[in-house]
Design a protein around this motif. Structure first.
Motif, PDB file in Angstrom:
ATOM      1  N   VAL A  89     -46.538 -43.695  38.255  1.00  0.00           N
ATOM      2  CA  VAL A  89     -46.510 -42.342  38.821  1.00  0.00           C
ATOM      3  C   VAL A  89     -45.251 -42.160  39.666  1.00  0.00           C
ATOM      4  CG1 VAL A  89     -47.668 -40.727  40.377  1.00  0.00           C
ATOM      5  CG2 VAL A  89     -49.022 -42.085  38.769  1.00  0.00           C
ATOM      6  N   CYS A  92     -42.216 -41.941  37.431  1.00  0.00           N
ATOM      7  CA  CYS A  92     -42.095 -40.600  36.834  1.00  0.00           C
ATOM      8  C   CYS A  92     -41.532 -39.608  37.844  1.00  0.00           C
ATOM      9  CB  CYS A  92     -43.448 -40.124  36.313  1.00  0.00           C
ATOM     10  SG  CYS A  92     -44.009 -40.956  34.819  1.00  0.00           S
ATOM     11  N   GLU A 140     -44.762 -35.042  29.661  1.00  0.00           N
ATOM     12  CA  GLU A 140     -45.549 -34.963  30.884  1.00  0.00           C
ATOM     13  C   GLU A 140     -45.702 -36.381  31.422  1.00  0.00           C
ATOM     14  OE1 GLU A 140     -46.746 -33.463  28.018  1.00  0.00           O
ATOM     15  OE2 GLU A 140     -46.567 -31.347  28.528  1.00  0.00           O
ATOM     16  N   TYR A 141     -45.951 -36.486  32.715  1.00  0.00           N
ATOM     17  CA  TYR A 141     -46.088 -37.809  33.315  1.00  0.00           C
ATOM     18  C   TYR A 141     -47.142 -38.630  32.597  1.00  0.00           C
ATOM     19  CZ  TYR A 141     -43.523 -36.005  37.439  1.00  0.00           C
ATOM     20  OH  TYR A 141     -42.599 -35.478  38.288  1.00  0.00           O
ATOM     21  N   HIS A 142     -48.271 -38.005  32.251  1.00  0.00           N
ATOM     22  CA  HIS A 142     -49.348 -38.773  31.614  1.00  0.00           C
ATOM     23  C   HIS A 142     -48.933 -39.302  30.247  1.00  0.00           C
ATOM     24  CE1 HIS A 142     -50.815 -35.917  28.525  1.00  0.00           C
ATOM     25  NE2 HIS A 142     -50.407 -34.990  29.371  1.00  0.00           N
ATOM     26  N   GLU A 143     -48.016 -38.607  29.552  1.00  0.00           N
ATOM     27  CA  GLU A 143     -47.541 -39.106  28.259  1.00  0.00           C
ATOM     28  C   GLU A 143     -46.677 -40.358  28.456  1.00  0.00           C
ATOM     29  OE1 GLU A 143     -47.313 -35.058  25.567  1.00  0.00           O
ATOM     30  OE2 GLU A 143     -45.689 -35.414  26.991  1.00  0.00           O
ATOM     31  N   GLU A 145     -46.853 -42.368  31.089  1.00  0.00           N
ATOM     32  CA  GLU A 145     -47.764 -43.404  31.579  1.00  0.00           C
ATOM     33  C   GLU A 145     -48.586 -44.006  30.445  1.00  0.00           C
ATOM     34  OE1 GLU A 145     -49.914 -42.443  35.317  1.00  0.00           O
ATOM     35  OE2 GLU A 145     -48.689 -40.631  35.243  1.00  0.00           O
ATOM     36  N   ARG A 146     -49.041 -43.172  29.531  1.00  0.00           N
ATOM     37  CA  ARG A 146     -49.847 -43.657  28.411  1.00  0.00           C
ATOM     38  C   ARG A 146     -49.061 -44.666  27.563  1.00  0.00           C
ATOM     39  NH1 ARG A 146     -54.458 -42.124  25.547  1.00  0.00           N
ATOM     40  NH2 ARG A 146     -54.265 -42.401  23.313  1.00  0.00           N
ATOM     41  N   ALA A 149     -48.369 -47.859  30.308  1.00  0.00           N
ATOM     42  CA  ALA A 149     -49.383 -48.331  31.264  1.00  0.00           C
ATOM     43  C   ALA A 149     -49.817 -49.758  30.943  1.00  0.00           C
ATOM     44  CB  ALA A 149     -50.586 -47.408  31.259  1.00  0.00           C
TER      45      ALA A 149
END
Length: 171
Positions: A89, A92, A140-143, A145-146, A149
């Motif tokens: 996080v 990003c 997006e940050y979650h992309e 991170e995915r 991670a």
């Protein structure tokens, strides 16, 4: 898998995607895209947008060797992130220089070249396209991170998991 591609089917499993790449290894990604767009234009079904569907992977990799190279690259980046102890996080947020909540290719490139100096522009573009789960050309940050991670057991799991995504409602 090739017949399903020819028929304009957008929702392929990982195994079907790999079979498709093997079957289409003599064609380039642009020819594949143009053919597929012509095939779905003739469909009577409502869903004709493929950018957010698993079939998009057929337009990212020429063959399975490119997929394997992307898995290796992802693994090296994931290892570098872990070795440096970066929080994804915070990474990003640090990458997002303009603060818009999305990561652009130049923003990602600036950081990834520090983590993986051997990354070239074509590999970066394929990596960004692979991360872009919804096909909106913004990570997006979650992309991000995915993809990187530590929850995945390996980078191969990250890439293959992204390739397996299958929306609930098939067009």
């Amino acid at each position: 898998a090739c017949l399903r591609f020819w028929n304009g089917d957008m929702f392929l499993t990982e195994a079907e995607t790999q079979l498709l790449l093997s079957g289409l290894d003599k064609t380039n990604t642009e020819d594949r895209r143009q053919f597929f767009e012509a095939a779905i234009a003739a469909r009577r079904r409502s869903k004709k947008v493929w950018a957010d569907a698993p079939v998009r992977k057929a337009f990212l990799f020429d063959d399975n060797e490119e997929l394997i190279a992307m898995i290796a690259l992802t693994s090296r980046i994931q290892e570098a992130i872990n070795n440096k102890g970066y929080d994804l996080v915070k990474l990003c947020e640090a990458m997002d220089r303009d603060g818009d909540g999305f990561l652009s290719t130049p923003e990602i490139q600036r950081v990834l070249q520090h983590l993986e100096p051997a990354i070239d522009l074509p590999d970066l573009q394929r990596l960004v396209a692979l991360m872009d789960e919804d096909g909106d050309n913004a990570i997006e940050y979650h992309e991000f991170e995915r993809m990187f991670a530590g929850g995945y057991s390996s980078a191969e799991d990250s890439v293959t998991s992204l390739m397996k995504q299958r929306p609930q409602a098939a067009g």
